[in-house]
Design a protein around this motif. Structure first.
Motif, mmCIF file in Angstrom:
data_model
loop_
_atom_site.group_PDB
_atom_site.id
_atom_site.type_symbol
_atom_site.label_atom_id
_atom_site.label_comp_id
_atom_site.label_asym_id
_atom_site.label_seq_id
_atom_site.Cartn_x
_atom_site.Cartn_y
_atom_site.Cartn_z
ATOM 1 N N SER A 1 53.724 -16.084 2.654
ATOM 2 C CA SER A 1 52.439 -15.945 3.329
ATOM 3 C C SER A 1 52.279 -14.521 3.857
ATOM 4 O O SER A 1 53.217 -13.954 4.409
ATOM 5 C CB SER A 1 52.349 -16.931 4.491
ATOM 6 O OG SER A 1 51.206 -16.661 5.266
ATOM 7 N N GLY B 1 49.302 -13.753 -0.828
ATOM 8 C CA GLY B 1 50.721 -13.675 -0.509
ATOM 9 C C GLY B 1 51.517 -12.844 -1.497
ATOM 10 O O GLY B 1 50.981 -12.321 -2.476
ATOM 11 N N ASP C 1 47.437 -21.772 4.466
ATOM 12 C CA ASP C 1 48.815 -21.581 4.921
ATOM 13 C C ASP C 1 49.151 -22.692 5.920
ATOM 14 O O ASP C 1 48.507 -22.786 6.964
ATOM 15 C CB ASP C 1 48.920 -20.205 5.588
ATOM 16 C CG ASP C 1 50.293 -19.873 6.116
ATOM 17 O OD1 ASP C 1 51.150 -20.774 6.224
ATOM 18 O OD2 ASP C 1 50.516 -18.693 6.438
ATOM 19 N N LEU D 1 53.959 -27.055 1.563
ATOM 20 C CA LEU D 1 52.760 -26.569 0.892
ATOM 21 C C LEU D 1 52.438 -27.509 -0.259
ATOM 22 O O LEU D 1 53.314 -27.823 -1.070
ATOM 23 C CB LEU D 1 52.995 -25.151 0.361
ATOM 24 C CG LEU D 1 51.867 -24.512 -0.436
ATOM 25 C CD1 LEU D 1 50.624 -24.328 0.438
ATOM 26 C CD2 LEU D 1 52.331 -23.179 -1.012
ATOM 27 N N LEU E 1 46.926 -17.775 1.338
ATOM 28 C CA LEU E 1 48.093 -17.776 0.449
ATOM 29 C C LEU E 1 47.858 -17.062 -0.874
ATOM 30 O O LEU E 1 48.795 -16.500 -1.447
ATOM 31 C CB LEU E 1 48.601 -19.193 0.218
ATOM 32 C CG LEU E 1 49.353 -19.763 1.410
ATOM 33 C CD1 LEU E 1 49.836 -21.167 1.111
ATOM 34 C CD2 LEU E 1 50.513 -18.875 1.808
ATOM 35 N N CYS F 1 59.249 -25.265 2.198
ATOM 36 C CA CYS F 1 59.280 -23.988 2.895
ATOM 37 C C CYS F 1 60.731 -23.627 3.188
ATOM 38 O O CYS F 1 61.467 -24.414 3.786
ATOM 39 C CB CYS F 1 58.479 -24.075 4.193
ATOM 40 S SG CYS F 1 58.370 -22.498 5.067
ATOM 41 N N ASP G 1 51.441 -22.902 7.966
ATOM 42 C CA ASP G 1 51.979 -22.346 9.212
ATOM 43 C C ASP G 1 50.882 -21.880 10.161
ATOM 44 O O ASP G 1 50.998 -21.999 11.371
ATOM 45 C CB ASP G 1 52.920 -21.189 8.884
ATOM 46 C CG ASP G 1 53.881 -20.856 10.010
ATOM 47 O OD1 ASP G 1 54.030 -21.665 10.942
ATOM 48 O OD2 ASP G 1 54.503 -19.778 9.945
#
Length: 130
Positions: free
Chosen positions: A90, A77, A66, A112, A74, A104, A68
């Motif tokens: 996520s 997810g 991920d 990603l 992921l 994103c 973030d």
């Protein structure tokens, strides 16, 4: 999440697979091994990937990390869509990524990595270049 060993046990690693430059098509699993709308993890040359099969049998492959949080989550997810485009959210901070191009939707600073994927004779393959 399906274990990588379960997905790839019956498929040999093919170093001689068709290539484009330094990239090569790597078999990951059978399409039947993937549940629609669920992710699965895969390990290729020590790199963690997330594999997603949609209800229409389209398959997408992304990094499993991920962007973030830096966590390898992921594949766990939530599959969805935004204006008809397939997405993955996520499971941690709910950042939503486009499965086609990796952008994103919830934080434009994040991206990603996505990989070309295909299904050949029932086998899911990824074009891997690392």
């Amino acid at each position: 999440m399906t274990a990588v060993d379960d997905l790839t046990a019956a498929l040999p690693h093919t170093d001689g697979a068709p290539t484009t430059g330094t990239a090569r098509w790597v078999p990951l699993c059978t399409l039947a091994a993937l549940e629609p709308e669920w992710g699965a993890g895969a390990l290729v040359d020590g790199h963690q990937l997330a594999v997603f099969r949609l209800r229409d049998d389209r398959v997408f492959v992304t990094d499993n990390i991920d962007p973030d949080t830096g966590s390898a989550v992921l594949a766990r997810g939530i599959c969805g869509d935004k204006a008809g485009r397939p997405t993955i959210a996520s499971p941690l901070l709910k950042a939503v990524f486009d499965l086609e191009d990796g952008r994103c939707y919830t934080n434009t600073d994040l991206q990603l990595r996505t990989y070309p994927a295909r299904t050949v004779n029932g086998t899911v393959e990824v074009l891997f270049d690392r």
